[in-house]
Design a protein around this motif. Structure first.
Motif, PDB file in Angstrom:
ATOM      1  N   CYS A 113       0.852  -1.190   0.000  1.00 25.02           N
ATOM      2  CA  CYS A 113       0.000   0.000   0.000  1.00 25.02           C
ATOM      3  C   CYS A 113       0.890   1.243   0.000  1.00 25.02           C
ATOM      4  N   LYS A 127       0.223   4.109   0.933  1.00 24.45           N
ATOM      5  CA  LYS A 127      -0.024   4.965   2.117  1.00 24.45           C
ATOM      6  C   LYS A 127       0.636   4.388   3.369  1.00 24.45           C
ATOM      7  N   CYS A 128       0.273   3.147   3.738  1.00 26.33           N
ATOM      8  CA  CYS A 128       0.737   2.592   5.007  1.00 26.33           C
ATOM      9  C   CYS A 128       1.926   1.651   4.840  1.00 26.33           C
ATOM     10  N   CYS A 177      -7.685   0.124   1.066  1.00 25.54           N
ATOM     11  CA  CYS A 177      -6.599  -0.716   1.576  1.00 25.54           C
ATOM     12  C   CYS A 177      -7.119  -1.566   2.737  1.00 25.54           C
ATOM     13  N   TYR A 236      -5.577  -2.666   5.222  1.00 26.90           N
ATOM     14  CA  TYR A 236      -4.956  -2.326   6.512  1.00 26.90           C
ATOM     15  C   TYR A 236      -5.394  -0.950   7.008  1.00 26.90           C
ATOM     16  N   CYS A 237      -5.150   0.075   6.178  1.00 27.87           N
ATOM     17  CA  CYS A 237      -5.367   1.442   6.661  1.00 27.87           C
ATOM     18  C   CYS A 237      -6.634   2.062   6.078  1.00 27.87           C
ATOM     19  N   SER A 291      -7.218   3.451   3.400  1.00 29.73           N
ATOM     20  CA  SER A 291      -7.130   4.604   2.501  1.00 29.73           C
ATOM     21  C   SER A 291      -7.582   4.154   1.107  1.00 29.73           C
TER      22      SER A 291
END
Ligand SMILES: [Zn+2]
Length: 261
Positions: A37, A39-40, A62, A64-65, A67
């Motif tokens: 990702c 972002k993260c 995503c 996980y995060c 976004s």
């Protein structure tokens, strides 16, 4: 069955195309690190990476995060899937189908990159040109392996044609760009457009490649006026013109001959 197979191959190629689109303009390695990702930074699991399906299952976010993930990814995957499926209907599944589909996939990647950066990487552009020039050689190899070989002169003539028509189209675009630059003092046709013109010549042959340029120019008129002072990327229109000319070449050529009958 063959069409479904072609669609699945196209979705997988489209997934790889996304990697090229994101990483090549930034000068990143295309194989390492594994998909993550932006972002993260969390590494994606394989089930986050299934073309089209994962994006829909994760609802474009995503895992996980959460976004948002750009819509470009599933769109590129879907379009590549369609390129492979439609070409399989026209050409049947084989080396010619796969090579031509790769060329159009690269043109799609170049189009997306041009939209974003107003410039395209030479590496992808020259790969498309190389495949278009050497297509007769690839088809010969395939026909030889599958035991369907034509006369050797068939492949040789076709190989001479791809190089000749590629050179004519590339040289014409170079001359046109030179002329436009002299007259309006603006870079209208970049190096990238010249390479794509050569690819069009090799892939479509003459005069179909010229018809494809007309189609590209017509498609580009409205956006060019709407954008006014903004730059309009030309590569997507050249790619679209090439696609239309390749799929409907027979019909277009009939209209062309009718004009001169
Ligand atoms: Zn994330």
């Amino acid at each position: 069955m063959a069409i479904l197979f072609a669609l699945l191959v196209g979705l997988a190629v489209g997934s790889f195309l996304n990697v090229l689109i994101v990483r090549i303009p930034k000068g990143e390695n295309i194989a390492f690190p594994a998909s993550h990702c932006p972002k993260c930074g969390n590494k994606l699991k394989w089930w986050h990476n299934i073309p089209l399906i994962s994006w829909i299952m994760l609802q474009g976010r995503c895992a996980y995060c959460e976004s948002p993930i750009s819509r470009i990814y599933p769109v590129v995957e879907l379009l590549t899937g369609l390129i492979f499926a439609l070409l399989a209907m026209k050409l049947g599944v084989g080396a010619e189908w796969f090579t031509v589909a790769l060329i159009f996939s690269l043109l799609l990647a170049l189009s997306v990159i041009d939209f974003e950066y107003y410039a395209v990487p030479d590496s992808l552009n020259f790969t498309a040109l190389g495949l278009a020039l050497l297509l007769p050689l690839i088809v010969w190899g395939w026909d030889f392996i599958t035991g369907n070989s034509n006369e050797l002169s068939f492949y040789k003539d076709e190989l001479i044609r791809t190089f000749k028509d590629g050179a004519i189209m590339g040289a014409s675009f170079f001359a046109l760009g030179f002329l436009v630059k002299k007259v309006v003092k603006k870079d209208a046709l970049g190096e990238a457009d010249i390479i794509i013109a050569a690819t069009m010549g090799a892939l479509l042959g003459l005069p179909l490649a010229l018809i494809a340029i007309y189609i590209a120019a017509i498609l580009a008129i409205v956006p060019a006026f709407a954008a006014k002072d903004h730059m309009v990327p030309f590569v997507p229109f050249l790619a679209a013109g090439t696609w239309i000319a390749y799929l409907f070449g027979d019909t277009l050529m009939r209209w062309w001959s009718a004009l001169y009958a």
